[in-house]
Enzyme design. Structure first.
Site, PDB file in Angstrom:
ATOM      1  N   GLN A 273       4.366   2.002 -12.746  1.00 18.62           N
ATOM      2  CA  GLN A 273       3.038   2.321 -13.262  1.00 18.62           C
ATOM      3  C   GLN A 273       2.460   3.603 -12.686  1.00 18.62           C
ATOM      4  OE1 GLN A 273       0.232  -0.489 -10.551  1.00 18.62           O
ATOM      5  NE2 GLN A 273       1.764  -1.605 -11.770  1.00 18.62           N
TER       6      GLN A 273
ATOM      7  N   HIS B 183      -1.683   5.387 -12.018  1.00 15.38           N
ATOM      8  CA  HIS B 183      -3.137   5.292 -12.098  1.00 15.38           C
ATOM      9  C   HIS B 183      -3.719   6.685 -12.354  1.00 15.38           C
ATOM     10  CE1 HIS B 183      -2.588   1.303 -10.577  1.00 15.38           C
ATOM     11  NE2 HIS B 183      -2.209   1.711  -9.387  1.00 15.38           N
TER      12      HIS B 183
ATOM     13  N   GLU C  63      -4.614   5.071  -3.845  1.00 15.84           N
ATOM     14  CA  GLU C  63      -4.558   3.860  -3.029  1.00 15.84           C
ATOM     15  C   GLU C  63      -3.667   4.051  -1.807  1.00 15.84           C
ATOM     16  OE1 GLU C  63      -3.356   1.385  -6.282  1.00 15.84           O
ATOM     17  OE2 GLU C  63      -1.249   1.487  -5.745  1.00 15.84           O
TER      18      GLU C  63
ATOM     19  N   HIS D 183       4.812   4.730  -9.343  1.00 17.46           N
ATOM     20  CA  HIS D 183       5.059   3.828  -8.221  1.00 17.46           C
ATOM     21  C   HIS D 183       5.295   2.400  -8.692  1.00 17.46           C
ATOM     22  CE1 HIS D 183       0.713   3.355  -8.934  1.00 17.46           C
ATOM     23  NE2 HIS D 183       0.854   2.140  -8.430  1.00 17.46           N
TER      24      HIS D 183
ATOM     25  N   ARG E 216       1.065   1.092 -17.403  1.00 14.75           N
ATOM     26  CA  ARG E 216       2.472   0.716 -17.217  1.00 14.75           C
ATOM     27  C   ARG E 216       3.372   1.506 -18.167  1.00 14.75           C
ATOM     28  NH1 ARG E 216       0.002  -4.114 -18.665  1.00 14.75           N
ATOM     29  NH2 ARG E 216      -0.732  -5.378 -16.930  1.00 14.75           N
TER      30      ARG E 216
END
Length: 233
Positions: A103, A105, A123, A180, A200
Protein backbone atom coordinates in the site's frame (compact mmCIF):
# COMPACT_ATOMS: atom_id res chain seq x y z
CA UNK A 1 -14.08 21.89 32.85
CA UNK A 2 -12.12 25.12 33.28
CA UNK A 3 -8.53 24.82 34.49
CA UNK A 4 -6.69 21.77 33.19
CA UNK A 5 -5.85 19.17 35.84
CA UNK A 6 -2.64 17.35 34.93
CA UNK A 7 -2.16 13.63 35.67
CA UNK A 8 -1.21 10.43 33.73
CA UNK A 9 -4.28 10.09 31.52
CA UNK A 10 -5.13 6.62 30.17
CA UNK A 11 -7.54 5.89 27.33
CA UNK A 12 -9.83 2.99 26.48
CA UNK A 13 -8.40 1.15 23.46
CA UNK A 14 -10.45 0.96 20.26
CA UNK A 15 -10.12 -2.53 18.80
CA UNK A 16 -10.30 -3.10 15.04
CA UNK A 17 -11.15 -6.45 13.46
CA UNK A 18 -9.07 -7.17 10.36
CA UNK A 19 -8.70 -10.09 7.97
CA UNK A 20 -4.98 -10.12 8.82
CA UNK A 21 -5.42 -9.79 12.61
CA UNK A 22 -4.96 -12.39 15.33
CA UNK A 23 -4.35 -12.72 19.07
CA UNK A 24 -0.86 -11.28 19.51
CA UNK A 25 -2.12 -8.09 21.10
CA UNK A 26 -3.28 -10.35 23.92
CA UNK A 27 -0.25 -12.65 23.88
CA UNK A 28 2.41 -9.94 23.96
CA UNK A 29 0.59 -6.91 25.41
CA UNK A 30 -1.94 -8.61 27.69
CA UNK A 31 -4.91 -6.87 26.09
CA UNK A 32 -8.34 -8.35 26.72
CA UNK A 33 -9.57 -8.93 23.20
CA UNK A 34 -13.10 -9.77 22.05
CA UNK A 35 -13.68 -13.49 21.66
CA UNK A 36 -13.71 -15.14 18.22
CA UNK A 37 -12.48 -12.05 16.36
CA UNK A 38 -9.27 -11.37 14.48
CA UNK A 39 -8.15 -8.12 16.07
CA UNK A 40 -5.47 -6.43 14.00
CA UNK A 41 -5.35 -2.99 15.58
CA UNK A 42 -5.71 -1.36 18.96
CA UNK A 43 -6.09 2.40 18.56
CA UNK A 44 -4.73 3.87 21.78
CA UNK A 45 -5.01 7.64 21.24
CA UNK A 46 -7.20 8.94 18.42
CA UNK A 47 -9.52 11.66 17.24
CA UNK A 48 -9.64 10.31 13.66
CA UNK A 49 -13.14 10.17 12.16
CA UNK A 50 -15.54 8.35 14.48
CA UNK A 51 -12.66 6.74 16.37
CA UNK A 52 -12.57 9.09 19.33
CA UNK A 53 -10.62 7.95 22.39
CA UNK A 54 -12.31 8.11 25.79
CA UNK A 55 -10.47 8.67 29.07
CA UNK A 56 -10.35 5.54 31.25
CA UNK A 57 -9.18 6.97 34.59
CA UNK A 58 -9.09 9.89 36.99
CA UNK A 59 -10.79 13.27 36.91
CA UNK A 60 -11.64 13.13 33.20
CA UNK A 61 -12.88 9.53 33.12
CA UNK A 62 -15.59 9.23 30.47
CA UNK A 63 -14.54 12.45 28.71
CA UNK A 64 -13.42 12.13 25.09
CA UNK A 65 -10.01 13.21 23.87
CA UNK A 66 -11.73 15.51 21.38
CA UNK A 67 -13.49 17.30 24.24
CA UNK A 68 -10.17 17.70 26.06
CA UNK A 69 -8.48 19.06 22.94
CA UNK A 70 -11.29 21.56 22.35
CA UNK A 71 -11.20 22.74 25.98
CA UNK A 72 -7.46 22.61 26.72
CA UNK A 73 -5.58 23.00 23.42
CA UNK A 74 -2.54 24.82 24.78
CA UNK A 75 -2.30 22.71 27.95
CA UNK A 76 -2.35 19.47 25.95
CA UNK A 77 -0.70 20.45 22.66
CA UNK A 78 1.25 23.68 23.21
CA UNK A 79 1.09 27.06 21.47
CA UNK A 80 1.85 25.63 18.04
CA UNK A 81 -1.51 23.80 18.04
CA UNK A 82 -3.66 26.43 19.73
CA UNK A 83 -6.03 26.40 16.72
CA UNK A 84 -6.11 22.60 16.37
CA UNK A 85 -9.47 20.87 15.90
CA UNK A 86 -8.08 17.37 16.54
CA UNK A 87 -5.24 15.57 18.30
CA UNK A 88 -2.30 15.88 15.85
CA UNK A 89 -1.18 12.24 16.06
CA UNK A 90 -2.68 8.74 16.05
CA UNK A 91 -1.15 6.07 18.31
CA UNK A 92 -1.92 2.39 17.76
CA UNK A 93 -0.65 -1.16 18.15
CA UNK A 94 -0.86 -3.42 15.12
CA UNK A 95 -0.80 -7.23 14.91
CA UNK A 96 0.01 -8.55 11.45
CA UNK A 97 -0.75 -12.24 11.94
CA UNK A 98 -1.03 -12.33 8.14
CA UNK A 99 0.43 -10.05 5.47
CA UNK A 100 -1.03 -6.59 5.18
CA UNK A 101 -1.72 -5.30 1.69
CA UNK A 102 1.04 -3.61 -0.28
CA UNK A 103 0.00 0.00 0.00
CA UNK A 104 0.73 3.71 -0.16
CA UNK A 105 -0.51 6.67 1.88
CA UNK A 106 -0.86 10.15 0.36
CA UNK A 107 1.12 13.16 1.55
CA UNK A 108 -0.60 16.31 2.81
CA UNK A 109 -1.02 17.91 -0.62
CA UNK A 110 -2.34 14.76 -2.30
CA UNK A 111 -4.75 14.07 0.59
CA UNK A 112 -6.07 17.62 0.36
CA UNK A 113 -6.48 17.48 -3.42
CA UNK A 114 -8.15 14.08 -3.78
CA UNK A 115 -9.67 13.34 -0.36
CA UNK A 116 -10.43 16.85 0.95
CA UNK A 117 -8.44 15.86 4.04
CA UNK A 118 -6.31 18.15 6.16
CA UNK A 119 -3.70 15.45 6.72
CA UNK A 120 -1.73 12.93 4.74
CA UNK A 121 -0.19 9.92 6.42
CA UNK A 122 3.46 9.58 7.28
CA UNK A 123 4.03 7.00 9.98
CA UNK A 124 6.64 5.45 12.23
CA UNK A 125 6.76 1.80 13.43
CA UNK A 126 8.53 0.38 16.45
CA UNK A 127 9.02 -3.36 16.00
CA UNK A 128 7.88 -5.14 19.16
CA UNK A 129 8.09 -8.66 17.76
CA UNK A 130 8.90 -10.10 14.36
CA UNK A 131 8.95 -13.70 13.17
CA UNK A 132 9.30 -12.87 9.49
CA UNK A 133 12.24 -10.49 10.13
CA UNK A 134 11.44 -8.45 7.03
CA UNK A 135 9.09 -5.81 5.69
CA UNK A 136 8.35 -4.27 2.32
CA UNK A 137 9.69 -0.71 2.31
CA UNK A 138 10.15 1.38 -0.80
CA UNK A 139 10.62 0.30 -4.41
CA UNK A 140 13.41 -1.10 -6.54
CA UNK A 141 15.80 1.82 -6.97
CA UNK A 142 17.13 0.39 -10.26
CA UNK A 143 13.76 0.89 -11.98
CA UNK A 144 12.58 4.32 -13.14
CA UNK A 145 9.44 5.61 -11.41
CA UNK A 146 7.46 5.70 -14.67
CA UNK A 147 8.30 2.03 -15.26
CA UNK A 148 7.26 1.23 -11.67
CA UNK A 149 3.92 2.93 -12.26
CA UNK A 150 3.46 0.89 -15.45
CA UNK A 151 4.22 -2.36 -13.61
CA UNK A 152 1.74 -1.53 -10.83
CA UNK A 153 -0.96 -0.65 -13.34
CA UNK A 154 -0.30 -3.92 -15.17
CA UNK A 155 -0.50 -5.92 -11.90
CA UNK A 156 3.17 -6.87 -12.20
CA UNK A 157 4.08 -5.94 -8.66
CA UNK A 158 6.97 -8.28 -7.80
CA UNK A 159 9.80 -6.34 -9.56
CA UNK A 160 8.60 -3.18 -7.81
CA UNK A 161 8.98 -4.35 -4.22
CA UNK A 162 11.95 -3.74 -1.99
CA UNK A 163 12.33 -6.03 1.04
CA UNK A 164 14.19 -4.79 4.11
CA UNK A 165 15.44 -6.83 7.06
CA UNK A 166 14.17 -5.91 10.54
CA UNK A 167 14.57 -7.22 14.07
CA UNK A 168 12.87 -6.69 17.43
CA UNK A 169 13.55 -3.19 18.71
CA UNK A 170 14.04 -1.55 15.30
CA UNK A 171 12.22 1.70 14.48
CA UNK A 172 11.05 2.31 10.91
CA UNK A 173 10.08 5.67 9.41
CA UNK A 174 7.60 5.42 6.50
CA UNK A 175 7.18 8.79 4.75
CA UNK A 176 3.91 9.42 2.91
CA UNK A 177 4.10 8.20 -0.68
CA UNK A 178 6.32 5.21 0.20
CA UNK A 179 5.34 1.72 -0.94
CA UNK A 180 5.19 -0.53 2.13
CA UNK A 181 3.71 -3.61 3.76
CA UNK A 182 3.95 -5.19 7.20
CA UNK A 183 4.39 -8.92 6.77
CA UNK A 184 3.04 -11.97 8.59
CA UNK A 185 4.26 -12.44 12.16
CA UNK A 186 4.98 -8.81 12.99
CA UNK A 187 3.72 -6.81 15.98
CA UNK A 188 4.37 -3.07 16.01
CA UNK A 189 3.62 0.14 17.84
CA UNK A 190 2.72 2.83 15.33
CA UNK A 191 2.73 6.62 15.59
CA UNK A 192 1.32 8.43 12.58
CA UNK A 193 -0.33 11.53 11.27
CA UNK A 194 -4.06 11.66 12.14
CA UNK A 195 -5.34 10.01 8.96
CA UNK A 196 -6.81 6.66 7.94
CA UNK A 197 -6.31 7.04 4.17
CA UNK A 198 -4.82 3.91 2.65
CA UNK A 199 -4.40 3.05 -1.05
CA UNK A 200 -3.82 -0.64 -1.88
CA UNK A 201 -2.27 -1.88 -5.09
CA UNK A 202 -1.83 -5.54 -4.13
CA UNK A 203 -3.64 -7.63 -1.51
CA UNK A 204 -1.99 -11.04 -1.89
CA UNK A 205 -4.85 -12.31 -4.12
CA UNK A 206 -7.40 -12.27 -1.31
CA UNK A 207 -10.08 -11.10 -3.76
CA UNK A 208 -12.16 -9.69 -0.92
CA UNK A 209 -14.87 -7.28 -2.08
CA UNK A 210 -14.55 -5.38 1.20
CA UNK A 211 -10.91 -4.65 0.39
CA UNK A 212 -10.84 -2.97 -3.04
CA UNK A 213 -7.63 -1.93 -4.77
CA UNK A 214 -6.91 1.76 -5.46
CA UNK A 215 -4.52 1.61 -8.41
CA UNK A 216 -5.13 5.12 -9.76
CA UNK A 217 -4.79 6.72 -6.35
CA UNK A 218 -1.59 4.75 -5.75
CA UNK A 219 -0.16 6.11 -8.98
CA UNK A 220 -1.03 9.67 -7.94
CA UNK A 221 0.59 9.21 -4.52
CA UNK A 222 3.68 7.06 -5.09
CA UNK A 223 7.16 8.48 -4.50
CA UNK A 224 10.60 6.95 -4.91
CA UNK A 225 11.63 7.41 -1.29
CA UNK A 226 15.33 7.41 -0.39
CA UNK A 227 15.72 4.42 1.91
CA UNK A 228 18.87 5.50 3.74
CA UNK A 229 18.37 5.97 7.48
CA UNK A 230 14.68 4.98 7.46
CA UNK A 231 15.39 2.05 9.81
CA UNK A 232 17.02 2.80 13.16
CA UNK A 233 18.64 -0.28 14.69
Amino acid sequence: MSKFFSYPIKFIPIFKENIWGGKNLQVFLNKKLPQNKKIGESWEISTVGKNISTVANGKYKGVTLLELVNEFKIDLLGEKYKKASEFPLLFKFLDASENLSVQIHPDNNTAKKYENSNSGKSECWHIIHTENKKIILGVNDKIHLNKIKHLIKSNQFEPVLNYQKIKNGDTVYVPAGTVHAILKGTLIAEIQQPSDITYRFFDWNRNNSDRPLHIENCLKSIKKTKLENLITK
